[in-house]
Design an enzyme around this catalytic site. Structure first.
Site, PDB file in Angstrom:
ATOM      1  N   GLY A  44     -14.944  -5.210 -73.420  1.00  0.00           N
ATOM      2  CA  GLY A  44     -16.101  -4.021 -73.296  1.00  0.00           C
ATOM      3  C   GLY A  44     -15.749  -2.728 -74.260  1.00  0.00           C
ATOM      4  O   GLY A  44     -14.655  -2.861 -74.534  1.00  0.00           O
ATOM      5  N   GLN A  49     -16.134   5.625 -77.299  1.00  0.00           N
ATOM      6  CA  GLN A  49     -14.907   5.119 -77.732  1.00  0.00           C
ATOM      7  C   GLN A  49     -14.697   5.256 -79.156  1.00  0.00           C
ATOM      8  O   GLN A  49     -13.541   5.248 -79.520  1.00  0.00           O
ATOM      9  CB  GLN A  49     -14.543   3.991 -77.055  1.00  0.00           C
ATOM     10  CG  GLN A  49     -14.468   4.057 -75.468  1.00  0.00           C
ATOM     11  CD  GLN A  49     -13.916   2.773 -74.917  1.00  0.00           C
ATOM     12  OE1 GLN A  49     -14.639   1.691 -74.647  1.00  0.00           O
ATOM     13  NE2 GLN A  49     -12.559   2.565 -74.647  1.00  0.00           N
ATOM     14  N   CYS A  96      -7.764   0.342 -70.354  1.00  0.00           N
ATOM     15  CA  CYS A  96      -8.589   0.881 -71.137  1.00  0.00           C
ATOM     16  C   CYS A  96      -8.101   1.133 -72.619  1.00  0.00           C
ATOM     17  O   CYS A  96      -7.044   1.334 -73.123  1.00  0.00           O
ATOM     18  CB  CYS A  96      -9.039   2.558 -70.773  1.00  0.00           C
ATOM     19  SG  CYS A  96     -10.288   3.246 -71.705  1.00  0.00           S
ATOM     20  N   LEU A  97      -9.198   0.655 -73.463  1.00  0.00           N
ATOM     21  CA  LEU A  97      -8.860   0.835 -75.121  1.00  0.00           C
ATOM     22  C   LEU A  97      -8.370   2.274 -75.295  1.00  0.00           C
ATOM     23  O   LEU A  97      -7.655   2.338 -76.584  1.00  0.00           O
ATOM     24  CB  LEU A  97      -9.999   0.329 -75.778  1.00  0.00           C
ATOM     25  CG  LEU A  97     -10.029  -1.391 -75.377  1.00  0.00           C
ATOM     26  CD1 LEU A  97     -11.514  -1.889 -76.438  1.00  0.00           C
ATOM     27  CD2 LEU A  97      -8.919  -2.066 -75.698  1.00  0.00           C
ATOM     28  N   HIS A 138     -16.875   0.117 -65.458  1.00  0.00           N
ATOM     29  CA  HIS A 138     -15.787   0.941 -66.056  1.00  0.00           C
ATOM     30  C   HIS A 138     -16.695   1.263 -67.294  1.00  0.00           C
ATOM     31  O   HIS A 138     -16.375   2.664 -67.956  1.00  0.00           O
ATOM     32  CB  HIS A 138     -14.741  -0.057 -66.779  1.00  0.00           C
ATOM     33  CG  HIS A 138     -13.740   0.599 -67.494  1.00  0.00           C
ATOM     34  ND1 HIS A 138     -12.525   0.867 -66.991  1.00  0.00           N
ATOM     35  CD2 HIS A 138     -13.674   1.071 -69.053  1.00  0.00           C
ATOM     36  CE1 HIS A 138     -11.668   1.306 -68.306  1.00  0.00           C
ATOM     37  NE2 HIS A 138     -12.682   1.404 -69.281  1.00  0.00           N
ATOM     38  N   GLU A 139     -17.477   0.813 -68.038  1.00  0.00           N
ATOM     39  CA  GLU A 139     -18.114   1.263 -69.498  1.00  0.00           C
ATOM     40  C   GLU A 139     -19.018   2.210 -68.879  1.00  0.00           C
ATOM     41  O   GLU A 139     -19.172   3.391 -69.704  1.00  0.00           O
ATOM     42  CB  GLU A 139     -18.851  -0.053 -70.000  1.00  0.00           C
ATOM     43  CG  GLU A 139     -18.039  -0.924 -70.472  1.00  0.00           C
ATOM     44  CD  GLU A 139     -16.841  -0.675 -71.106  1.00  0.00           C
ATOM     45  OE1 GLU A 139     -16.004  -1.347 -71.218  1.00  0.00           O
ATOM     46  OE2 GLU A 139     -16.822   0.530 -72.027  1.00  0.00           O
ATOM     47  N   HIS A 142     -17.626   5.727 -68.879  1.00  0.00           N
ATOM     48  CA  HIS A 142     -17.297   6.171 -70.078  1.00  0.00           C
ATOM     49  C   HIS A 142     -18.508   7.028 -70.533  1.00  0.00           C
ATOM     50  O   HIS A 142     -18.305   8.172 -71.290  1.00  0.00           O
ATOM     51  CB  HIS A 142     -17.031   5.243 -71.203  1.00  0.00           C
ATOM     52  CG  HIS A 142     -15.528   4.718 -71.372  1.00  0.00           C
ATOM     53  ND1 HIS A 142     -14.493   5.411 -71.583  1.00  0.00           N
ATOM     54  CD2 HIS A 142     -14.943   3.486 -71.280  1.00  0.00           C
ATOM     55  CE1 HIS A 142     -13.532   4.788 -71.644  1.00  0.00           C
ATOM     56  NE2 HIS A 142     -13.754   3.710 -71.373  1.00  0.00           N
TER      57      HIS A 142
END
Ligand SMILES: O=C(O)C[C@@H](Cc1ccccc1)[C@H](O)SCc1ccccc1
Ligand SMILES: [Zn+2]
Length: 172
Positions: A44, A49, A96-97, A138-139, A142
């Site tokens: 994702g 990000q 998380c990236l 989660h997204e 963000h």
């Protein structure tokens, strides 16, 4: 390829803006997000990000079929909203990236109903469960400037913030 911004970058705390019109630029951004997401690799990615504060998410929960083939399932979510969630909770060890090499268990509603617009401007409502439910929550977090470390104890959150602030100082 676009650079993924990392904690403690303040941009991660912005509330991203809704997308009014699906333009060629939005399609290009989605392409850049998929390229960046697959390279990371991730399942994702939220536009913030890669420093684009727009309510746009790419996801690919590629399903492995019986003979181990992964059929990619690229999906784009524009202005996604959670319009319902189950009482039942599920726990998943999230990463998380934007917070590399840090994993912690996070509890979230096990099932959510999500409304979103696709690249053709069509509005959808879908029920998500399992990894799909975890990932979309989660997204969407963000897009609201929320990170999974916000669900941890203050002690754990302060530790990880200190770790990434120190690393940022060394990098200066
Ligand atoms: O930073 C991101 O938003 C990408 C996240 C998405 C995600 C986080 C937690 C749980 C599910 C998805 C991940 O870094 S993508 C990497 C990944 C791969 C397989 C399973 C879980 C996470
Ligand atoms: Zn993340």
């Amino acid at each position: 390829l676009r650079e993924i911004i990392i904690l403690p970058d303040k941009q991660l705390r912005l509330v991203s803006k809704p997308i009014e019109k699906v333009t060629a630029e939005i399609r290009k951004l989605a392409d850049d997000m998929f390229e960046t997401m697959y390279d990371a690799p991730g399942i994702g990615l939220a536009a913030i990000q890669i420093a684009q504060p727009l309510r746009l998410i790419t996801m690919d929960l590629a399903k492995r079929d019986e003979n181990g083939e992964t059929n990619p399932l690229p999906r784009v979510f524009i202005n996604p909203e959670i319009i319902g969630s189950s009482e039942e909770l599920s726990v998943y060890e999230e990463g998380c990236l934007s917070i590399p090499e840090y994993y912690e268990e996070v509890e979230r509603p096990a099932k959510v109903r999500v409304r979103f617009t696709d690249l053709d401007g069509k509005v959808h409502e879908e029920d998500a469960e399992g990894l799909y439910a975890t990932c979309i929550q989660h997204e969407i977090d963000h897009l609201n400037g929320v990170l999974f470390v916000d669900y941890l104890s203050k002690l754990k959150r302060d530790r990880v913030m200190k770790k990434f602030e120190k690393a940022a100082k060394r990098a200066e």
